[in-house]
Structure formats: C-alpha cells, structure tokens
Design a protein around this motif. Structure first.
Motif, short mmCIF file in Angstrom:
data_model
loop_
_atom_site.label_atom_id
_atom_site.label_comp_id
_atom_site.label_asym_id
_atom_site.label_seq_id
_atom_site.Cartn_x
_atom_site.Cartn_y
_atom_site.Cartn_z
N ALA A 46 39.36 42.25 37.91
CA ALA A 46 39.29 40.86 37.44
C ALA A 46 37.91 40.81 36.61
CB ALA A 46 39.41 39.88 38.38
N LYS A 47 36.77 41.28 37.13
CA LYS A 47 35.62 41.08 36.96
C LYS A 47 35.35 41.95 35.64
CE LYS A 47 32.99 40.45 41.29
NZ LYS A 47 32.49 41.14 42.32
N ALA A 48 35.81 43.04 35.50
CA ALA A 48 35.76 44.19 34.24
C ALA A 48 36.83 43.31 33.14
CB ALA A 48 36.72 45.57 34.77
N CYS A 49 37.71 42.85 33.41
CA CYS A 49 38.58 41.89 32.38
C CYS A 49 37.55 41.09 31.95
CB CYS A 49 39.61 41.49 33.19
SG CYS A 49 40.44 40.26 31.77
N ILE A 50 36.75 40.30 32.26
CA ILE A 50 36.04 39.15 32.05
C ILE A 50 35.09 39.92 31.12
CG2 ILE A 50 34.26 37.39 32.39
CD1 ILE A 50 36.06 36.76 34.84
N ALA A 51 34.10 40.94 31.71
CA ALA A 51 33.09 41.63 31.17
C ALA A 51 33.59 42.17 29.61
CB ALA A 51 32.57 42.80 32.12
N GLN A 52 34.75 42.62 29.63
CA GLN A 52 35.16 43.39 28.42
C GLN A 52 35.94 42.57 27.28
OE1 GLN A 52 35.15 46.65 27.57
NE2 GLN A 52 33.75 46.72 29.48
#
Length: 150
Positions: free
Chosen positions: A91-97
C-alpha cells in the motif's frame, strides 16, 4: 498445472510495468518484451501490460474506453501476500509510485487483511493476506451489510 496470465490494457506499458514491479517486487520477464507488451513474472502467474493497439489485435476495438476516459471496473486482481506487513508495504509503495490507496488496509469479515489500490491509469487491484495483524478482529458481516444499507 495451470498458470494464470493476467493482462491490463495500458496507455503507457513502460510506466505501468515499472509501477507494478515496484509495488509487488516482481521482475520484468524481459524475453516477452515487444513494442506493445511488457510482463512481470510472479510465482505461478504473469502480469502483462498491453498497449492500446492490442484492443484492435484482439478484436476488442468497440470495447476500448474513449480517449481520456477511465475504463469501468468490471474485474480486478487480488494478489495474496504472505503477511499483514507485506500488505502494508505494498500500500505504501503504491502511493510512493503514483497510485492511490482507495481503502484500507483493513480487516475483512472473512479474516483477511487487505488494501484496495488504484494504479496511475486508474486500474483497481487488491493486495491481501490470510490472517490479521495483532489487535485486529474480523468484523461481523451483518454489521457491514447494515452499514452499507444506510
């Protein structure tokens, strides 16, 4: 043995391949690269990204969304991860990307920890795992159905 190949139609196959690779930690299957296709290799599945001309090649031109329009959500992949920390990380990686967190992470009535995500081209996906993090309980289905009817 069966292997799942899941394909997305994309406006930018390079960007989508990078996004999903970063969010899910999957390598590109470079041998499959073509001017209109990219793919990521997962354990028992392959995630593919078709450029817009693939609508025509597959006889689906009439079903392509109009330029600038988002396709309706008619299905979505759920990628099962190994634990709640992996769901949180995805979920965090999704937002960061450049993607969006649409819901969660949250406990489901069936005992999974999941997050509903949206990629940069507005495709919906879920990441989930069996089991809940400490301190969380599965909500009762009746309570959830009563909430949604109001």
């Amino acid at each position: 043995m069966m292997k799942l190949y899941l394909n997305f139609f994309c406006r930018d196959i390079e960007a989508q391949c990078r996004f999903y690779g970063a969010v899910l930690g999957l390598p590109e299957h470079e041998a499959l690269r073509s001017p209109i296709y990219r793919a990521l290799q997962g354990p028992g599945f392959e995630l593919g990204f078709n450029a817009w001309p693939a609508y025509e090649l597959l006889g689906l031109r009439e079903r392509a969304p109009a330029a600038g329009k988002t396709a309706p959500v008619t299905c979505y992949p759920t990628l099962m991860l190994h634990d709640p920390a992996a769901v949180e990380q995805a979920a965090k990686a999704c937002i960061a990307q450049g993607g969006q967190l649409l819901q969660g992470p949250f406990a489901t009535y069936y005992g999974q920890w999941q997050a509903v995500l949206c990629d940069p081209e507005s495709q919906v996906l879920r990441v989930a795992c069996v089991g809940l993090p400490p301190g969380h309980e599965a909500p009762a289905l009746d309570a959830l159905l009563n909430q949604s009817s109001h």
